[in-house]
Write an enzyme that holds these catalytic residues in place. Structure first.
Site, PDB file in Angstrom:
ATOM      1  N   ARG A  64       0.600 -13.558   0.190  1.00 29.15           N
ATOM      2  CA  ARG A  64       0.606 -12.276   0.917  1.00 29.15           C
ATOM      3  C   ARG A  64       1.037 -12.424   2.382  1.00 29.15           C
ATOM      4  O   ARG A  64       1.862 -11.644   2.859  1.00 29.15           O
ATOM      5  CB  ARG A  64      -0.793 -11.638   0.804  1.00 29.15           C
ATOM      6  CG  ARG A  64      -0.786 -10.149   0.693  1.00 29.15           C
ATOM      7  CD  ARG A  64      -2.204  -9.608   0.564  1.00 29.15           C
ATOM      8  NE  ARG A  64      -2.717  -9.666  -0.790  1.00 29.15           N
ATOM      9  CZ  ARG A  64      -2.459  -8.771  -1.737  1.00 29.15           C
ATOM     10  NH1 ARG A  64      -1.672  -7.745  -1.492  1.00 29.15           N
ATOM     11  NH2 ARG A  64      -2.969  -8.886  -2.939  1.00 29.15           N
ATOM     12  N   ILE A  91      -1.714  -4.165  -1.454  1.00 30.97           N
ATOM     13  CA  ILE A  91      -2.827  -4.252  -0.505  1.00 30.97           C
ATOM     14  C   ILE A  91      -2.362  -5.034   0.716  1.00 30.97           C
ATOM     15  O   ILE A  91      -1.666  -6.050   0.581  1.00 30.97           O
ATOM     16  CB  ILE A  91      -4.043  -4.918  -1.180  1.00 30.97           C
ATOM     17  CG1 ILE A  91      -4.635  -3.923  -2.186  1.00 30.97           C
ATOM     18  CG2 ILE A  91      -5.076  -5.343  -0.157  1.00 30.97           C
ATOM     19  CD1 ILE A  91      -5.833  -4.438  -2.937  1.00 30.97           C
ATOM     20  N   HIS A 108      -3.739   9.135  -0.141  1.00 27.11           N
ATOM     21  CA  HIS A 108      -4.479   8.598  -1.286  1.00 27.11           C
ATOM     22  C   HIS A 108      -4.840   9.755  -2.210  1.00 27.11           C
ATOM     23  O   HIS A 108      -5.317  10.795  -1.742  1.00 27.11           O
ATOM     24  CB  HIS A 108      -5.745   7.888  -0.807  1.00 27.11           C
ATOM     25  CG  HIS A 108      -6.527   7.293  -1.923  1.00 27.11           C
ATOM     26  ND1 HIS A 108      -6.130   6.139  -2.575  1.00 27.11           N
ATOM     27  CD2 HIS A 108      -7.655   7.705  -2.551  1.00 27.11           C
ATOM     28  CE1 HIS A 108      -6.984   5.865  -3.540  1.00 27.11           C
ATOM     29  NE2 HIS A 108      -7.930   6.797  -3.546  1.00 27.11           N
TER      30      HIS A 108
HETATM   31  C1  GAR Z   1       1.105   9.558  -4.946  1.00 27.49           C
HETATM   32  O1  GAR Z   1       0.321  10.311  -5.844  1.00 27.49           O
HETATM   33  C2  GAR Z   1       0.213   8.876  -3.920  1.00 27.49           C
HETATM   34  O2  GAR Z   1      -0.886   9.652  -3.536  1.00 27.49           O
HETATM   35  C3  GAR Z   1      -0.234   7.659  -4.689  1.00 27.49           C
HETATM   36  O3  GAR Z   1       0.910   7.234  -5.388  1.00 27.49           O
HETATM   37  C4  GAR Z   1       1.742   8.372  -5.668  1.00 27.49           C
HETATM   38  C5  GAR Z   1       3.138   8.073  -5.159  1.00 27.49           C
HETATM   39  O4  GAR Z   1       4.059   9.045  -5.577  1.00 27.49           O
HETATM   40  N1  GAR Z   1      -0.720   6.645  -3.814  1.00 27.49           N
HETATM   41  C6  GAR Z   1      -1.655   5.754  -4.156  1.00 27.49           C
HETATM   42  O5  GAR Z   1      -2.169   5.716  -5.255  1.00 27.49           O
HETATM   43  C7  GAR Z   1      -2.023   4.787  -3.047  1.00 27.49           C
HETATM   44  N2  GAR Z   1      -3.127   3.961  -3.460  1.00 27.49           N
HETATM   45  P1  GAR Z   1       5.469   9.181  -4.840  1.00 27.49           P
HETATM   46  O6  GAR Z   1       6.110   7.791  -4.861  1.00 27.49           O
HETATM   47  O7  GAR Z   1       6.232  10.156  -5.689  1.00 27.49           O
HETATM   48  O8  GAR Z   1       5.216   9.675  -3.462  1.00 27.49           O
END
Ligand code: GAR
Length: 204
Positions: A64, A91, A108
């Site tokens: 990482r 992460i 989130h």
């Molecule tokens: C979204 O729903 C965001 O809230 C989530 O991933 C998706 C990305 O969609 N994020 C997480 O789960 C962070 N832990 P996108 O690539 O279409 O914006």
């Protein structure tokens, strides 16, 4: 004008919502879309908007810290004032976060502090929630912690699946994140609320 770098791992729909809003009188502009995933669908979307893109594939690094030092190098060249994590699914170490603390936001898909981590839609259903939602927050060393800048909520309906919730929540994410970024970019930390009244309603 604030410079914004957006980190993505997937489809990049939140990235696109942020980019579409950063026009005209908006206090910020996108300067870089960066991903850890060479197959991220958002890369083509960013390029179509004329935004510089970069990929630092975590699989090319032994650990990482090595991955993050490459990320940092690309980021430093773009010299962002603000970093938006938008579906960035790696992460980050406390060291990386400390380097950008106070400048990094995340979205989130839950009403934090409920359901930190993954599988948020399934967990909201498992707990019998009547509402579900998403949160934009400042990134600190605590996973999905950090001061809340705004939240959006949706009702949970009988028979909803995790996919139903994800599909209904995403358009709310696209309203919340740009609104929160607009405020954050001018130093306004008033919380954004989407999908629920901020005014008390009298009892019927
Ligand atoms: C979204 O729903 C965001 O809230 C989530 O991933 C998706 C990305 O969609 N994020 C997480 O789960 C962070 N832990 P996108 O690539 O279409 O914006």
């Amino acid at each position: 004008m604030k410079r914004v770098a957006i980190l993505i791992s997937g489809g990049g729909s939140n990235m696109e919502a942020l980019v579409n809003d950063m026009q005209g009188d908006h206090p910020a502009r996108p300067v870089l879309v960066l991903t850890n995933n060479p197959d991220a669908g958002g890369l083509a979307k960013a390029a179509a908007h004329g935004i510089p893109t970069a990929c630092v594939n975590h699989r090319d690094f032994p650990d990482r810290p090595a991955f993050e030092s490459a990320l940092n190098e690309v980021l430093q060249q773009a010299a962002p004032d603000i970093i938006c994590l938008a579906g960035f699914m790696r992460i980050l170490t406390p060291e990386f976060i400390a380097r950008w603390q106070g400048k990094m936001l995340n979205i989130h898909p839950s009403i934090l502090p409920l359901f930190r981590g993954l599988r948020t839609h399934q967990r909201a259903l498992d707990e019998g929630m009547a509402v579900h939602g998403c949160t934009v927050h400042e990134v600190t060393g605590e996973l999905d912690g950090g001061p809340i800048l705004g939240q959006a909520v949706i009702p949970v309906r009988d028979g909803d699946t995790p996919d139903d919730l994800a599909a209904r929540l995403l358009p709310m994410e696209h309203r919340l994140y740009p609104a929160a970024l607009r405020r954050f970019a001018v130093g306004d930390r008033t919380k954004v609320v989407v999908g629920a009244s901020t005014h008390p309603t009298p009892h019927p």
